[in-house]
Write a protein that holds these residues in place. Structure first.
Motif, mmCIF file in Angstrom:
data_model
loop_
_atom_site.group_PDB
_atom_site.id
_atom_site.type_symbol
_atom_site.label_atom_id
_atom_site.label_comp_id
_atom_site.label_asym_id
_atom_site.label_seq_id
_atom_site.Cartn_x
_atom_site.Cartn_y
_atom_site.Cartn_z
ATOM 1 N N ILE A 37 81.926 -45.494 -57.110
ATOM 2 C CA ILE A 37 82.919 -44.711 -58.251
ATOM 3 C C ILE A 37 84.257 -45.141 -58.103
ATOM 4 C CG2 ILE A 37 82.816 -42.893 -60.044
ATOM 5 C CD1 ILE A 37 80.726 -41.739 -58.848
ATOM 6 N N VAL A 38 84.456 -44.934 -57.204
ATOM 7 C CA VAL A 38 85.810 -45.267 -56.087
ATOM 8 C C VAL A 38 86.720 -46.700 -56.972
ATOM 9 C CG1 VAL A 38 87.582 -45.054 -55.254
ATOM 10 C CG2 VAL A 38 85.991 -42.685 -55.123
ATOM 11 N N GLN A 39 85.228 -47.277 -56.239
ATOM 12 C CA GLN A 39 85.461 -48.550 -56.403
ATOM 13 C C GLN A 39 85.424 -49.573 -57.660
ATOM 14 O OE1 GLN A 39 82.532 -50.124 -53.643
ATOM 15 N NE2 GLN A 39 83.740 -50.217 -51.729
ATOM 16 N N ALA A 40 84.524 -47.939 -58.528
ATOM 17 C CA ALA A 40 84.653 -49.000 -60.076
ATOM 18 C C ALA A 40 86.189 -48.126 -60.740
ATOM 19 C CB ALA A 40 83.391 -48.291 -60.524
ATOM 20 N N ALA A 41 86.156 -47.363 -60.068
ATOM 21 C CA ALA A 41 87.513 -46.420 -61.118
ATOM 22 C C ALA A 41 88.860 -47.098 -60.175
ATOM 23 C CB ALA A 41 87.801 -45.115 -60.872
ATOM 24 N N ALA A 42 89.525 -47.950 -59.301
ATOM 25 C CA ALA A 42 90.564 -47.650 -58.167
ATOM 26 C C ALA A 42 91.277 -49.230 -59.431
ATOM 27 C CB ALA A 42 90.830 -48.222 -57.539
ATOM 28 N N ALA B 206 92.099 -54.250 -64.415
ATOM 29 C CA ALA B 206 90.875 -54.371 -64.538
ATOM 30 C C ALA B 206 91.130 -54.587 -65.752
ATOM 31 C CB ALA B 206 90.871 -52.651 -65.060
ATOM 32 N N ASP B 207 92.057 -55.450 -66.377
ATOM 33 C CA ASP B 207 92.485 -56.030 -67.394
ATOM 34 C C ASP B 207 92.706 -56.897 -66.877
ATOM 35 O OD1 ASP B 207 93.256 -53.925 -69.342
ATOM 36 O OD2 ASP B 207 94.769 -53.233 -69.112
ATOM 37 N N LEU B 208 93.575 -57.465 -66.191
ATOM 38 C CA LEU B 208 92.922 -59.255 -65.208
ATOM 39 C C LEU B 208 91.919 -59.503 -65.116
ATOM 40 C CD1 LEU B 208 96.078 -58.434 -62.713
ATOM 41 C CD2 LEU B 208 96.611 -60.088 -65.579
ATOM 42 N N GLY C 160 83.932 -61.464 -63.473
ATOM 43 C CA GLY C 160 84.121 -60.188 -62.209
ATOM 44 C C GLY C 160 85.852 -61.116 -61.647
ATOM 45 N N ARG C 161 86.391 -61.960 -62.163
ATOM 46 C CA ARG C 161 87.520 -62.815 -61.128
ATOM 47 C C ARG C 161 88.348 -61.985 -61.547
ATOM 48 N NH1 ARG C 161 84.513 -67.015 -58.261
ATOM 49 N NH2 ARG C 161 86.694 -66.971 -57.380
ATOM 50 N N TYR D 148 86.824 -64.465 -51.605
ATOM 51 C CA TYR D 148 85.653 -64.776 -52.487
ATOM 52 C C TYR D 148 86.721 -65.704 -54.226
ATOM 53 C CZ TYR D 148 83.539 -63.435 -57.171
ATOM 54 O OH TYR D 148 82.974 -63.496 -58.913
ATOM 55 N N GLU D 149 87.940 -64.421 -54.241
ATOM 56 C CA GLU D 149 88.753 -65.469 -55.496
ATOM 57 C C GLU D 149 89.729 -66.514 -55.201
ATOM 58 O OE1 GLU D 149 90.066 -63.498 -57.849
ATOM 59 O OE2 GLU D 149 89.042 -62.076 -58.332
ATOM 60 N N LEU D 150 90.015 -67.264 -54.107
ATOM 61 C CA LEU D 150 90.522 -68.571 -53.789
ATOM 62 C C LEU D 150 89.722 -69.239 -53.536
ATOM 63 C CD1 LEU D 150 94.175 -66.716 -52.262
ATOM 64 C CD2 LEU D 150 93.453 -67.308 -54.283
#
Length: 200
Positions: free
Chosen positions: A87-92, A114-116, A121-122, A165-167
């Motif tokens: 829940i924290v991971q989804a909210a942060a 979250a906006d970015l 999911g990236r 993952y991102e890079l």
């Protein structure tokens, strides 16, 4: 996981609520309330988390669990299955902000992580990620590592894994870039400590 997030005072989360500076580029909401309902378990959870400088991440301060169905008892075996850290991971990401403008400009546009985040999911568009990897060590790379490390660490997720993952880089490279960013003073107030296995 769907979460509803608001400030500890009950207001909507916005860039104006992100008053805590973390690192050189991030601002976070000092404390938030996150709510989530597990339909499978029949439990509604509301938790309060606050940013801890000592821990370098959001830490859970209080939790309330409420059964949503008559056939569910909010007992230990049931609530132990909830995964509060999830829940924290989804909210942060809703509570971590940065600007692509000059941050000293009062008209700067501050965006939440979250906006970015894209539909895939990236956080970073592929073109930006490949540019960061291609270029030598510079401010753009340091900015990127700070953003990604901060996003993961503040939520209690493994930063190296998110950077990989991102890079699209190997773990060794991600680890070295984290070391470089820390040496440059870019990761102040952000820590990730992997859990130790339980002793037998």
């Amino acid at each position: 996981m769907k979460v509803q997030v608001r400030t500890a005072e009950g207001a909507a989360v916005s860039s104006g609520a992100a008053t805590q500076r973390v690192g050189s580029a991030l601002r976070v909401v000092p404390a938030f309330v996150a709510e989530s309902t597990s339909k499978d378990l029949g439990i509604h959870t509301a938790l309060t988390a606050r940013y801890s400088l000592d821990a370098g991440r959001y830490v859970i301060q209080s939790v309330t669990n409420t059964a949503t169905r008559d056939d569910v008892e909010a007992n230990y075996p049931t609530v132990a299955k909830l995964g509060l850290q999830g829940i924290v991971q989804a909210a942060a990401p809703h509570c971590i902000f940065l600007t692509l403008d000059d941050e000293s400009d009062p008209r700067a546009d501050w965006l939440s992580v979250a906006d970015l985040t894209t539909a895939r999911g990236r956080i970073l568009p592929p073109a930006v990620a490949s540019e960061v990897v291609r270029r030598g060590v510079g401010e753009a790379r340091m900015d990127t590592i700070e953003l990604l490390y901060g996003t993961a660490a503040l939520a209690g997720l493994p930063p190296a894994r998110l950077i990989q993952y991102e890079l699209g880089i190997p773990h060794r490279t991600a680890s070295q870039w984290i070391i470089d960013a820390r040496k440059a003073g870019r990761l102040v107030g952000m820590n990730y400590n992997a859990g130790r296995p339980a002793r037998r």
